[in-house]
Write a protein that holds these residues in place. Sequence first.
Motif, PDB file in Angstrom:
ATOM      1  N   ASP A  62       0.977  -1.256  -0.093  1.00  0.00           N
ATOM      2  CA  ASP A  62      -0.161   0.047  -0.099  1.00  0.00           C
ATOM      3  C   ASP A  62       0.825   1.250   0.056  1.00  0.00           C
ATOM      4  OD1 ASP A  62      -2.387  -1.563   0.199  1.00  0.00           O
ATOM      5  OD2 ASP A  62      -2.308  -1.842   2.550  1.00  0.00           O
ATOM      6  N   LEU A  63       0.417   2.328  -0.579  1.00  0.00           N
ATOM      7  CA  LEU A  63       1.320   3.542  -0.572  1.00  0.00           C
ATOM      8  C   LEU A  63       0.733   4.783   0.196  1.00  0.00           C
ATOM      9  CD1 LEU A  63       2.254   3.281  -4.630  1.00  0.00           C
ATOM     10  CD2 LEU A  63       3.695   3.329  -2.550  1.00  0.00           C
ATOM     11  N   ILE A  64       1.670   5.558   0.797  1.00  0.00           N
ATOM     12  CA  ILE A  64       1.297   6.726   1.443  1.00  0.00           C
ATOM     13  C   ILE A  64       1.667   7.868   0.478  1.00  0.00           C
ATOM     14  CG2 ILE A  64       1.849   8.076   3.269  1.00  0.00           C
ATOM     15  CD1 ILE A  64       1.623   6.409   5.185  1.00  0.00           C
ATOM     16  N   PHE A  65       0.813   8.839   0.094  1.00  0.00           N
ATOM     17  CA  PHE A  65       1.273   9.954  -0.795  1.00  0.00           C
ATOM     18  C   PHE A  65       1.290  11.319   0.075  1.00  0.00           C
ATOM     19  CE2 PHE A  65       0.735   7.923  -4.909  1.00  0.00           C
ATOM     20  CZ  PHE A  65      -0.009   6.677  -4.406  1.00  0.00           C
ATOM     21  N   ASP A  66       2.400  11.913   0.207  1.00  0.00           N
ATOM     22  CA  ASP A  66       2.516  13.235   0.682  1.00  0.00           C
ATOM     23  C   ASP A  66       2.400  14.261  -0.412  1.00  0.00           C
ATOM     24  OD1 ASP A  66       3.506  15.678   1.505  1.00  0.00           O
ATOM     25  OD2 ASP A  66       5.220  14.938   2.448  1.00  0.00           O
ATOM     26  N   ILE A  67       1.174  14.339  -0.939  1.00  0.00           N
ATOM     27  CA  ILE A  67       0.754  15.493  -1.901  1.00  0.00           C
ATOM     28  C   ILE A  67      -0.374  16.290  -1.506  1.00  0.00           C
ATOM     29  CG2 ILE A  67       1.458  13.483  -3.541  1.00  0.00           C
ATOM     30  CD1 ILE A  67      -1.565  13.097  -4.042  1.00  0.00           C
ATOM     31  N   ASP A  68      -0.493  17.515  -2.401  1.00  0.00           N
ATOM     32  CA  ASP A  68      -1.409  18.249  -2.187  1.00  0.00           C
ATOM     33  C   ASP A  68      -2.731  18.067  -2.495  1.00  0.00           C
ATOM     34  OD1 ASP A  68      -1.760  18.742  -4.727  1.00  0.00           O
ATOM     35  OD2 ASP A  68      -1.193  20.975  -4.831  1.00  0.00           O
ATOM     36  N   GLU A  69      -3.857  18.845  -2.123  1.00  0.00           N
ATOM     37  CA  GLU A  69      -5.204  18.568  -2.355  1.00  0.00           C
ATOM     38  C   GLU A  69      -5.559  18.480  -3.834  1.00  0.00           C
ATOM     39  OE1 GLU A  69      -9.380  19.621  -3.179  1.00  0.00           O
ATOM     40  OE2 GLU A  69      -7.629  20.791  -4.018  1.00  0.00           O
ATOM     41  N   ARG A  70      -5.061  18.966  -4.624  1.00  0.00           N
ATOM     42  CA  ARG A  70      -5.331  19.102  -6.263  1.00  0.00           C
ATOM     43  C   ARG A  70      -4.815  17.577  -6.425  1.00  0.00           C
ATOM     44  NH1 ARG A  70      -2.254  22.231 -10.845  1.00  0.00           N
ATOM     45  NH2 ARG A  70      -3.698  21.406 -12.506  1.00  0.00           N
ATOM     46  N   GLY A  71      -3.806  16.829  -5.860  1.00  0.00           N
ATOM     47  CA  GLY A  71      -3.260  15.637  -6.377  1.00  0.00           C
ATOM     48  C   GLY A  71      -4.120  14.547  -5.702  1.00  0.00           C
ATOM     49  N   GLY A  72      -4.657  14.781  -4.623  1.00  0.00           N
ATOM     50  CA  GLY A  72      -5.517  13.979  -3.755  1.00  0.00           C
ATOM     51  C   GLY A  72      -6.956  13.935  -4.369  1.00  0.00           C
ATOM     52  N   ARG A  73      -7.373  15.094  -5.117  1.00  0.00           N
ATOM     53  CA  ARG A  73      -8.433  15.023  -5.750  1.00  0.00           C
ATOM     54  C   ARG A  73      -8.582  14.065  -7.367  1.00  0.00           C
ATOM     55  NH1 ARG A  73     -13.046  18.172  -5.238  1.00  0.00           N
ATOM     56  NH2 ARG A  73     -12.069  19.588  -3.740  1.00  0.00           N
TER      57      ARG A  73
END
Length: 209
Positions: free
Chosen positions: A104-115
């Motif tokens: 499983d992957l954890i992403f440290d990304i911003d809201e735009r990427g999360g969307r």
Amino acid sequence: MTGQAEIGHKKRLLIVVSAPSGTGKTTLCNEVIKQLPNLSFSVSHTTREPRAGEKHGEDYYFVKEETFKANLKDGKIAEWTEIYGNFYGTAKETIEKEFARGIDLIFDIDERGGRQLSEAFSDVVTVLILPPSMERLKNRLIDRGTDKEEDIKRRLKQAEEEIKGMSWYSYVIVNDDVEKAVSELKAIITAERCRHDHGLVERLLKNGS
Ligand code: ADP
Ligand code: 5GP
């Protein structure tokens, strides 16, 4: 052993962890990855300059803008954003490789990427990390010692807008005490891994018949 195929957990999670810079995402994600099995950090590509101590392939893949744009054009990027003139993005290959290994992957990304990830994948878990106060956030940025004074001012100005934009996230953790925040993030991932996957029951009964 009966020789029957065991059902296992087949779904793969994309855990998006977002917060304004300096809130403690990196600290929390690194600790949770150490403590939970089958979990990795998704290493992004970025066009920004490396900070002191950052390593290519570990913290980021540091690439030239023309390389990033060519990858984008070729459809190799799963999600991306532009922040203060720098591009950040996740390669589709990064996700495919880790999922193939059952990670499983954890992403440290911003809201735009999360969307973008939420629209493209089914098992996306969104977690917003908040500082206990804006004053504490400022102190952490100063203590981290990686940003110039003008960058800290700019980051704090942006933080409020970023937090407002992430109100749709499913989970919120207030990072006051690191140990408590780590245990909350672990609990979220563990619960999501146990979320009822209806295909699992079907596979169990099919294997047993
Ligand atoms: P981010 O990845 O969100 O930018 P970092 O993990 O780099 O944030 O943390 C920023 C700074 O705050 C670091 O110096 C880190 O050690 C510190 N920090 C993180 N969590 C806490 C906490 N709960 N209490 C005090 N300091 C913290
Ligand atoms: P920093 O420059 O402090 O490392 O990161 C700045 C911001 O970029 C952070 O909010 C971080 O979450 C975000 N970020 C880093 N990598 C990616 C990525 O691949 N995609 C997106 N959408 N945001 C990213």
